[in-house]
Design an enzyme around this catalytic site. Structure first.
Site: not given
Length: 477
Positions: A170, A201, A203, A206, A245, A279, A379
């Site tokens: 996904k 789709g 989160g 799906v 991650e 990230c 972040e």
């Protein structure tokens, strides 16, 4: 305009059960790039069923044969470099010159590297009277982000397939077209039906099916820490393996004996790569309090070289963000930083003149940021650098570790041994010493709320293997 209206399930392009669609917009001008299907839970369930049906046969396929498919996929992606580069420049905002090298070149390398690992990895070893066997985990649900879309897909799908797992992917709905191109390449490579499946789709629909489904043996997720917590929560109900991650707030520690000009330039490069949508971006620059004014001047001079431009132009160095939502998020953080007392050294929250159509944010440097400020703790995921001062080396280490995250970082010093000593004290998965380059074969992953598990090289390969030991009766002496 690109439009996809089918999913790749069980080796075929199939009509979705879900009838909704999701729009994808170009980062540079905000125009509609195309549409993809919005999958329903039933679509994800069909993909899982296909992967489960193919699981045992693919696991029994010789590693060398699996490697052959991976090499075909690598060649197919390489042949479509220009198309992929154009697509991902639009999806992410990264300048096209960098996209070719990083967003396309990286995945091509990894598909070939995991083919090599499949052929050379020792899957069995004798340990005393036991034969220790490494077997594929099984069905893997891969949920991937939008900032390095094809690369993050590759770092899950390629090692999983090489290890003998089947996959349901996904991808992010913000940057999905590269995943459809990958599915086309996989179909052309002749991968057996059900080994790779693609469903797009949202989160909560799906993604949650993949995390919850009892026939999914492992979920590998890259994304926000908030979403990662939800994946872990849902996946825990079936006690499946989870690799995460997640976010980062990496500190670049400039020690008092460093070459300041080199360190400031290197930190800005690591902060602004992909417009800060990385990230592991070095978004906190920790500097000696006694050198603040000098470093402030260096940062102001260096940031002026990061001129904004259309990411489709070969000469552009810094492009837009990926979406309007991300643009607003970053602007809000800049305003928050200033309201909490930060000094504006460069940039700001205003939309840059001449770039009103796309999702652009000025490259920004905030000075005299306190370690507990919002912009120092959360972040941002945009081109925003916070400069934080420290009193001595111990204080620098304390501030660097004062974060819920632990993904990347850097240490700069004229004495490499000193830099290594400081780096060993920072609780993070990766530390660059004096501008050390990213190593695609070294493990990448985080401490604390940056996640668990590792990607890249053999370390990422082993994530998709389980141990089994066969005990033999010892011969009598």
């Amino acid at each position: 305009m690109k439009t996809y209206d089918r999913f790749f399930i069980d080796g075929r392009w199939v009509t979705p059960v879900g009838r909704g669609t999701l729009d994808v917009f170009h980062s540079a001008d905000g125009r509609l790039m195309g549409r993809i299907p919005e999958g329903a839970a039933e679509d994800a369930q069909a993909a899982v069923a296909a992967a489960r049906k193919a699981r045992d046969t693919w696991a029994a396929t010789p590693a060398a044969e699996r490697a052959g498919y991976l090499r075909k996929i690598a060649a197919g992606l390489k042949a479509r470099t220009d198309e992929l580069a154009q697509v991902m420049t639009g999806e992410t905002g990264m300048p096209i010159k960098l996209v070719r090298a990083i967003q396309v070149g990286g995945p091509v390398y990894h598909w070939n590297n995991y083919a090599e690992l499949a052929e050379t990895f020792e899957f069995e070893a004798r340990v005393g009277n036991s034969l220790v066997v490494r077997e594929p985990v099984g069905v893997v649900g891969a949920i991937t982000p939008w900032n390095y879309p094809l690369n993050q897909i590759t770092l899950k799908v390629a090692p999983a397939l090489a290890a003998g797992c089947t996959v349901v992917l996904k991808p992010s709905e913000v940057a999905p077209f590269n995943a459809f191109i990958l599915a086309e390449v996989i179909a052309e490579a002749g991968l057996p039906a059900g080994v790779f499946n693609l469903v797009t789709g949202l989160g909560p629909v799906v993604g949650e099916v993949l995390a919850r489904h009892p026939d999914v043996d492992m979920v590998s997720f890259t994304g926000s820490t908030r979403a990662g917590k939800r994946v872990s929560e849902v996946a825990s109900q079936t006690v499946k393996r989870v690799a995460l991650e997640l976010g980062g707030k990496s500190a670049s520690v400039i020690l008092d004996d460093a070459d300041l000009a080199v360190a400031v330039k290197g930190t800005l490069n690591a902060c602004y790569l992909n417009s800060g949508q990385t990230c592991s971006a070095h978004t906190r620059m920790l500097v000696p309090a006694s050198r603040y004014d000098e470093i402030k001047a260096l940062a102001k001079d260096a940031v002026a070289r990061f001129t904004l431009g259309d990411p489709r132009e070969e000469t552009t160095r810094l492009g837009p963000l990926a979406s309007a939502a991300q643009q607003e998020r970053v602007q809000t953080y800049i305003r928050k930083g200033l309201s909490e007392g930060a000094e504006l050294i460069a940039g700001g929250d205003a939309v840059p003149a001449g770039f009103e159509a796309g999702f652009f944010v000025q490259p920004t440097v905030l000075g005299r940021v306190t370690p507990d400020a919002t912009v120092a703790q959360e972040e941002i995921f945009g081109p925003v650098l916070s400069i934080i001062t420290y009193q001595d080396e111990a204080d620098a280490v304390r501030i660097a570790n004062d974060s819920i995250y632990g993904l990347g970082g850097a240490v700069w010093s004229g004495d490499e041994a000193r830099a290594v000593r400081v780096a060993r004290q920072i609780r993070t998965g990766q530390v660059d010493i004096n501008g050390g380059e990213f190593n695609v074969r070294a493990p990448f992953g985080g401490f604390k709320q940056s996640g668990h598990g590792r990607e890249n090289g053999v370390y990422g390969f082993e994530e998709f293997l389980e141990y089994k030991s066969l005990q033999f009766k010892s011969a009598k002496s």
